[in-house]
Scaffold this motif. Structure first.
Motif, PDB file in Angstrom:
ATOM      1  N   LEU A  29      -3.376   4.117   5.686  1.00  0.00           N
ATOM      2  CA  LEU A  29      -3.525   3.258   4.503  1.00  0.00           C
ATOM      3  C   LEU A  29      -4.287   1.990   4.868  1.00  0.00           C
ATOM      4  O   LEU A  29      -5.179   1.553   4.135  1.00  0.00           O
ATOM      5  N   LYS A  37       1.009   4.082  -2.931  1.00  0.00           N
ATOM      6  CA  LYS A  37       0.754   5.503  -2.668  1.00  0.00           C
ATOM      7  C   LYS A  37       1.860   6.365  -3.264  1.00  0.00           C
ATOM      8  O   LYS A  37       1.587   7.389  -3.899  1.00  0.00           O
ATOM      9  N   LEU A  64      -2.537   4.135  -5.496  1.00  0.00           N
ATOM     10  CA  LEU A  64      -3.142   3.583  -4.280  1.00  0.00           C
ATOM     11  C   LEU A  64      -4.564   3.104  -4.541  1.00  0.00           C
ATOM     12  O   LEU A  64      -4.949   2.032  -4.080  1.00  0.00           O
ATOM     13  N   ASP A 107       1.105   4.986   7.784  1.00  0.00           N
ATOM     14  CA  ASP A 107       0.759   3.689   7.208  1.00  0.00           C
ATOM     15  C   ASP A 107      -0.556   3.164   7.795  1.00  0.00           C
ATOM     16  O   ASP A 107      -1.292   2.444   7.128  1.00  0.00           O
ATOM     17  N   LEU A 154       0.824  -1.206   0.000  1.00  0.00           N
ATOM     18  CA  LEU A 154       0.000   0.000   0.000  1.00  0.00           C
ATOM     19  C   LEU A 154       0.862   1.261   0.000  1.00  0.00           C
ATOM     20  O   LEU A 154       0.576   2.230  -0.709  1.00  0.00           O
ATOM     21  N   LYS A 155       1.929   1.219   0.776  1.00  0.00           N
ATOM     22  CA  LYS A 155       2.846   2.362   0.859  1.00  0.00           C
ATOM     23  C   LYS A 155       3.506   2.628  -0.499  1.00  0.00           C
ATOM     24  O   LYS A 155       3.574   3.778  -0.954  1.00  0.00           O
ATOM     25  N   GLN A 210      -7.919   2.738   5.251  1.00  0.00           N
ATOM     26  CA  GLN A 210      -8.604   2.898   3.968  1.00  0.00           C
ATOM     27  C   GLN A 210      -9.017   1.546   3.395  1.00  0.00           C
ATOM     28  O   GLN A 210     -10.117   1.401   2.853  1.00  0.00           O
TER      29      GLN A 210
END
Length: 120
Positions: free
Chosen positions: A54, A19, A24, A51, A15-16, A57
């Motif tokens: 994220l 982004k 993302l 993080d 995810l990082k 989300q």
């Protein structure tokens, strides 16, 4: 049933990276496309505050639409330490625990079963 298994740290790293690469939304859609997402070992490695957002989300995107299994040995009361933000931790727990079945497993570690047998 489409299922995806991933260790929590690997999930956060993906995810990082997504982004940083401005993709993302696509990565969140990818993880949200599975009927069942299994996130293993939450809390074994620290999750930075940014993080945690994220992770939130993803949980929020899956909330009430898809099933998620999270494995951890961290008590819910300590999730604010895992996510380094009590507000985010509470928001994640709110979604994770709503409609949840919590299974507490006690006993010796399955991974160490051979060690326990040999040490007797």
């Amino acid at each position: 049933m489409s299922t995806y298994f991933i260790k929590c740290n690997d999930l956060i790293m993906q995810l990082k990276k997504a982004k940083l690469e401005n993709r993302l939304d696509n990565r969140l859609k990818h993880f949200s496309s599975y009927s069942l997402l299994i996130i293993d070992e939450l809390g074994y490695l620290p999750i930075e505050k940014e993080d945690s957002k994220l992770f939130f989300q993803l949980i929020d995107k899956r909330y009430e639409n898809k099933s998620t299994i999270i494995t951890t040995n961290i008590n819910f009361n300590n999730w604010d330490e895992v996510f380094m933000d009590p507000v985010i931790a509470n928001a994640i727990l709110d979604r994770v625990l709503h409609h949840a079945h919590v299974i507490h497993i006690t006993g010796k570690s399955y991974r160490l079963k051979d060690y326990y047998e040999d040490s007797d």
